[in-house]
Design an enzyme around this catalytic site. Structure first.
Site, PDB file in Angstrom:
ATOM      1  CG  ASN A  26       4.146  -3.985   2.316  1.00  0.00           C
ATOM      2  OD1 ASN A  26       3.286  -4.510   1.601  1.00  0.00           O
ATOM      3  ND2 ASN A  26       4.192  -4.147   3.627  1.00  0.00           N
ATOM      4  CE  LYS A  55       2.069  -1.468   5.166  1.00  0.00           C
ATOM      5  NZ  LYS A  55       2.050  -0.844   6.489  1.00  0.00           N
ATOM      6  CG  HIS A 112       4.412  -6.239   7.432  1.00  0.00           C
ATOM      7  ND1 HIS A 112       3.456  -5.628   8.219  1.00  0.00           N
ATOM      8  CD2 HIS A 112       5.077  -5.246   6.799  1.00  0.00           C
ATOM      9  CE1 HIS A 112       3.545  -4.319   8.049  1.00  0.00           C
ATOM     10  NE2 HIS A 112       4.516  -4.058   7.194  1.00  0.00           N
ATOM     11  CD  GLU A 153       0.446  -3.633   8.190  1.00  0.00           C
ATOM     12  OE1 GLU A 153       0.352  -4.108   7.038  1.00  0.00           O
ATOM     13  OE2 GLU A 153       0.846  -2.476   8.413  1.00  0.00           O
ATOM     14  CD  GLU A 178       8.275  -2.496   7.908  1.00  0.00           C
ATOM     15  OE1 GLU A 178       8.242  -1.602   7.048  1.00  0.00           O
ATOM     16  OE2 GLU A 178       7.366  -3.317   8.053  1.00  0.00           O
ATOM     17  CB  SER A 223       6.406   7.025   9.103  1.00  0.00           C
ATOM     18  OG  SER A 223       5.173   6.598   9.662  1.00  0.00           O
ATOM     19  N   GLY A 258       5.719   1.824   2.894  1.00  0.00           N
ATOM     20  CA  GLY A 258       4.291   1.506   2.821  1.00  0.00           C
ATOM     21  C   GLY A 258       3.529   2.607   2.095  1.00  0.00           C
ATOM     22  N   GLY A 259       2.876   3.468   2.859  1.00  0.00           N
ATOM     23  CA  GLY A 259       1.993   4.501   2.301  1.00  0.00           C
ATOM     24  C   GLY A 259       2.606   5.306   1.162  1.00  0.00           C
TER      25      GLY A 259
HETATM   26  P1  13P Z   1       4.322   3.027   6.211  1.00  0.00           P
HETATM   27  O1  13P Z   1       5.435   3.454   5.291  1.00  0.00           O
HETATM   28  O2  13P Z   1       2.959   3.321   5.647  1.00  0.00           O
HETATM   29  O3  13P Z   1       4.528   3.513   7.597  1.00  0.00           O
HETATM   30  O4  13P Z   1       4.369   1.417   6.271  1.00  0.00           O
HETATM   31  C1  13P Z   1       5.583   0.806   6.536  1.00  0.00           C
HETATM   32  C2  13P Z   1       5.443  -0.643   6.321  1.00  0.00           C
HETATM   33  O5  13P Z   1       4.763  -1.325   7.069  1.00  0.00           O
HETATM   34  C3  13P Z   1       6.129  -1.227   5.174  1.00  0.00           C
HETATM   35  O6  13P Z   1       6.129  -2.612   5.246  1.00  0.00           O
END
Ligand code: 13P
Length: 247
Positions: free
Chosen positions: A8, A10, A95, A97, A167, A205, A226-227
């Site tokens: 993802n 984002k 999600h 967010e 998540e 994470s 994510g990151g």
């Molecule tokens: P991180 O891996 O950056 O913590 O993000 C997780 C996420 O929200 C994936 O949808």
């Protein structure tokens, strides 16, 4: 059931990153037993599907959001019908967010899930408790609420056609990954609630150094990253961890 690793992005990344990641992933894909899905920002979806066709890879492309109606006066939205036209196979729905920053409700989420399924797109439904909810011992209550309408209304004839991503909000982008104990407890709780065969991913994470440990847990069928999905090296390393575990 194929385990999945989903990227993802984002609101990050670029066409350059897209090229770079797809070419790098292609190099390892014969070795992988996991399904790899990349969810770039919607502006890059069209180029993404072209690129996977040109490079003849098995990598799948997913969207990060959708609207539940096919067309109409909904400025700025993108429908699942449009995603289907592009050959998009997955869409992330609900999600944290989107729930928090864009006020998506459980009703919005279930509408999007149904719309995606009607257009042959697999929804990846995100659920998870916030830190405050966790501290108030509300985790299972929150998960029940987030899952209730989805479980009542979604199509589970083929359990492959819906994916859940657990998540925990406190683990997203914070560097504090859930402990194996916490993740195992929650995943087994979710597993008991959903129809057999529905895949449950862990997200929050995930990094090259913690992914394998989590993937080894019985009720975890992959990850939502994510990151770490923004660096080809890290994302590939996570895909390779999944491959070692699920082979
Ligand atoms: P991180 O891996 O950056 O913590 O993000 C997780 C996420 O929200 C994936 O949808």
């Amino acid at each position: 059931l194929l385990p999945i690793v989903v990227a993802n992005w984002k609101m990050n990344g670029s066409l350059g990153l897209l090229n770079n990641i797809i070419l790098n992933l292609k190099a390892i894909e014969e070795l992988t037993v996991v399904e790899i899905v990349i969810c770039p920002p919607s502006i890059f979806l069209s180029q993404s599907t072209q690129l996977i066709q040109e490079t003849k890879t098995n990598i799948k492309i997913g969207a990060q959001n959708c609207y539940f109606l096919d067309s109409g006066a909904y400025t700025g939205e993108i429908s699942t019908a449009m995603l289907q036209q592009l050959g998009i196979e997955y869409v992330i729905v609900g999600h944290s967010e989107r729930r928090k920053l864009f006020f998506e409700s459980d009703i919005d989420v279930v509408k999007k899930v149904l719309s995606a399924q009607q257009h042959g797109i697999i929804p990846i439904v995100c659920i998870g408790e916030s830190l405050a909810e966790r501290e108030q011992q509300q985790t299972f209550f929150v998960l029940d609420r987030q899952l209730e309408m989805v479980l009542a209304q979604a199509d589970f004839v083929d359990p492959n056609r819906l994916v859940i991503a657990y998540e925990p909000v406190w683990a997203i982008g914070t560097g504090s990954v859930a402990s194996v104990e916490h993740a195992t407890q929650v995943h087994s709780y979710i597993k008991a609630k959903v129809p057999t065969g529905v895949r449950i991913l862990y997200g929050g994470s995930l990094k090259p150094d913690n992914a394998e440990k989590l993937f080894r847990q019985a009720d975890i069928s992959g990850g939502l990253v994510g990151g770490a999905a923004l660096q080809a090296k890290d994302f590939i390393s996570i895909c390779e961890s999944a491959n070692r575990v699920f082979l």
